[in-house]
Design a protein around this motif. Sequence first.
Motif, PDB file in Angstrom:
ATOM      1  N   LYS A 109       0.973  -1.319  -0.095  1.00 46.00           N
ATOM      2  CA  LYS A 109      -0.185   0.117   0.078  1.00 46.00           C
ATOM      3  C   LYS A 109       0.903   1.303  -0.129  1.00 46.00           C
ATOM      4  O   LYS A 109       1.730   1.520   0.922  1.00 46.00           O
ATOM      5  CB  LYS A 109      -0.865   0.004   1.085  1.00 46.00           C
ATOM      6  N   GLY A 110       0.495   2.198  -0.993  1.00 44.12           N
ATOM      7  CA  GLY A 110       1.347   3.428  -1.131  1.00 44.12           C
ATOM      8  C   GLY A 110       2.703   3.280  -1.825  1.00 44.12           C
ATOM      9  O   GLY A 110       3.352   4.280  -2.244  1.00 44.12           O
ATOM     10  N   SER A 111       2.884   2.122  -2.189  1.00 40.69           N
ATOM     11  CA  SER A 111       4.132   1.840  -2.854  1.00 40.69           C
ATOM     12  C   SER A 111       4.236   2.613  -4.344  1.00 40.69           C
ATOM     13  O   SER A 111       3.043   2.110  -5.065  1.00 40.69           O
ATOM     14  CB  SER A 111       4.814   0.341  -2.861  1.00 40.69           C
ATOM     15  N   THR A 112       5.123   3.078  -5.081  1.00 38.98           N
ATOM     16  CA  THR A 112       4.926   3.720  -6.295  1.00 38.98           C
ATOM     17  C   THR A 112       5.950   3.080  -6.989  1.00 38.98           C
ATOM     18  O   THR A 112       7.127   3.100  -6.603  1.00 38.98           O
ATOM     19  CB  THR A 112       4.828   5.325  -6.320  1.00 38.98           C
ATOM     20  N   GLN A 113       5.881   2.797  -8.513  1.00 44.36           N
ATOM     21  CA  GLN A 113       7.107   2.291  -9.193  1.00 44.36           C
ATOM     22  C   GLN A 113       6.626   2.588 -10.704  1.00 44.36           C
ATOM     23  O   GLN A 113       5.494   2.601 -11.166  1.00 44.36           O
ATOM     24  CB  GLN A 113       7.205   0.694  -9.005  1.00 44.36           C
ATOM     25  N   TYR A 114       7.696   2.702 -11.393  1.00 39.68           N
ATOM     26  CA  TYR A 114       7.512   2.979 -12.720  1.00 39.68           C
ATOM     27  C   TYR A 114       7.700   1.683 -13.508  1.00 39.68           C
ATOM     28  O   TYR A 114       8.377   0.806 -13.549  1.00 39.68           O
ATOM     29  CB  TYR A 114       8.577   3.973 -13.334  1.00 39.68           C
ATOM     30  N   ARG A 115       6.550   1.399 -14.558  1.00 39.52           N
ATOM     31  CA  ARG A 115       6.656   0.195 -15.273  1.00 39.52           C
ATOM     32  C   ARG A 115       6.265   0.483 -16.852  1.00 39.52           C
ATOM     33  O   ARG A 115       5.815   1.715 -17.033  1.00 39.52           O
ATOM     34  CB  ARG A 115       5.442  -0.699 -14.781  1.00 39.52           C
ATOM     35  N   THR A 116       6.755  -0.439 -17.772  1.00 32.47           N
ATOM     36  CA  THR A 116       6.160  -0.327 -19.053  1.00 32.47           C
ATOM     37  C   THR A 116       5.369  -1.316 -19.491  1.00 32.47           C
ATOM     38  O   THR A 116       5.572  -2.454 -19.003  1.00 32.47           O
ATOM     39  CB  THR A 116       7.622  -0.062 -19.817  1.00 32.47           C
ATOM     40  N   ILE A 128       2.643   3.552 -11.262  1.00 31.39           N
ATOM     41  CA  ILE A 128       1.688   2.715 -10.853  1.00 31.39           C
ATOM     42  C   ILE A 128       1.850   2.860  -9.396  1.00 31.39           C
ATOM     43  O   ILE A 128       2.908   2.750  -8.679  1.00 31.39           O
ATOM     44  CB  ILE A 128       1.763   1.202 -10.953  1.00 31.39           C
ATOM     45  N   THR A 129       0.911   3.118  -8.532  1.00 28.43           N
ATOM     46  CA  THR A 129       0.620   3.069  -7.099  1.00 28.43           C
ATOM     47  C   THR A 129      -0.376   2.137  -6.526  1.00 28.43           C
ATOM     48  O   THR A 129      -1.466   1.831  -7.069  1.00 28.43           O
ATOM     49  CB  THR A 129       0.154   4.514  -6.788  1.00 28.43           C
ATOM     50  N   SER A 130       0.077   1.554  -5.555  1.00 25.71           N
ATOM     51  CA  SER A 130      -0.907   0.550  -5.046  1.00 25.71           C
ATOM     52  C   SER A 130      -1.758   1.016  -4.155  1.00 25.71           C
ATOM     53  O   SER A 130      -1.357   1.875  -3.105  1.00 25.71           O
ATOM     54  CB  SER A 130       0.006  -0.751  -4.339  1.00 25.71           C
ATOM     55  N   ASN A 131      -3.116   0.814  -4.116  1.00 27.72           N
ATOM     56  CA  ASN A 131      -3.986   1.129  -3.183  1.00 27.72           C
ATOM     57  C   ASN A 131      -4.181   0.314  -1.802  1.00 27.72           C
ATOM     58  O   ASN A 131      -4.882   0.441  -0.843  1.00 27.72           O
ATOM     59  CB  ASN A 131      -5.582   1.374  -3.553  1.00 27.72           C
ATOM     60  N   GLY A 132      -3.344  -0.811  -1.855  1.00 31.14           N
ATOM     61  CA  GLY A 132      -3.468  -1.798  -0.629  1.00 31.14           C
ATOM     62  C   GLY A 132      -4.332  -2.693  -0.691  1.00 31.14           C
ATOM     63  O   GLY A 132      -4.740  -3.378   0.413  1.00 31.14           O
ATOM     64  N   ASP A 133      -5.634  -2.645  -1.765  1.00 28.80           N
ATOM     65  CA  ASP A 133      -6.757  -3.439  -1.618  1.00 28.80           C
ATOM     66  C   ASP A 133      -7.094  -4.196  -2.973  1.00 28.80           C
ATOM     67  O   ASP A 133      -7.916  -4.685  -3.363  1.00 28.80           O
ATOM     68  CB  ASP A 133      -7.837  -2.571  -1.317  1.00 28.80           C
ATOM     69  N   GLY A 134      -5.914  -4.262  -3.472  1.00 32.07           N
ATOM     70  CA  GLY A 134      -5.694  -5.142  -4.717  1.00 32.07           C
ATOM     71  C   GLY A 134      -5.965  -4.245  -6.012  1.00 32.07           C
ATOM     72  O   GLY A 134      -5.974  -4.920  -7.006  1.00 32.07           O
TER      73      GLY A 134
END
Length: 284
Positions: A109-116, A128-134
């Motif tokens: 949750k809250g982690s942010t990463q760049y993806r292609t 991409i940022t995770s909301n922690g709920d899937g």
Amino acid sequence: MSNKLKDRKKLFDKFSTQLHLLKDNGLIDIELKYERTYICPICINQFQESDLITSPVNNFLTEEDAPPEKLNGKRIALTCKECNSTAGHQIDKHLINRIRKNDDNSYYKGSTQYRTFTFEGENITAEITSNGDGTLKVLHKTKKNNPSLLDKFIYGIKNKTVGPILNIEPKKYEIIPKRVDLALLKTSYIIAFSKFGYIFLLDDYYNNIRSQIRDMNLPNEPQIFFSNQLQSENIGTYYVLNPNAKSIFNVFSLSTEYSETIISSFIPLPNLTSQQIHSKKKTN
């Protein structure tokens, strides 16, 4: 005197004092070269207090993080610049990358990463940022993409002409499993040194561990590591008295902003190998 130099001097004084006490009381049989001597725990070369000063031409003493600083480790010992630069950097980065990759794959949750991902044969970059709920929040930045391709992609999403499956390319990390194991071994060995100093770690028995840390091309000797078998409240250094497994038992944390991995590690005392502990565990 800078703060960094003060910190190095504190470590130098701590271990040098112990080293000379052991020598003066006949507990170690080694000729000390200097009035105040520090022995690098990895290469076993001797240094004097003036070697605390950084030098562009001479090998000198540096602070050693165990675990690596990027995994929330502390500067708990000194190693020489050569050992710190070669063994440290070339080994530790593989452990750091392993933990980072695990974090990426977990989408905390809250982690942010760049993806292609691929769209019409070209790459589109997304934050991409995770909301922690899937669920994931995806942000596309114009400055990181071909604007016309990005507009076409977004138009396709709004009008549901983009297919339902997008293959997101994971970030590539350089990870050599052997070096991950060596980083864990080095961390455990330096932690043991920080707790016990030169009391027994100068024994030739530990040349094998030191050689593996210094020369990554040597074949790995079996070591004993456990991951997440204990809790954070168990972190510490223990002395195992069991006759079949006399050893130092280190429990340490590899922490990031998002995760904590608890590692348990045995470093056998002289005259008892990791293989022997393995075999004793199987028969007990």
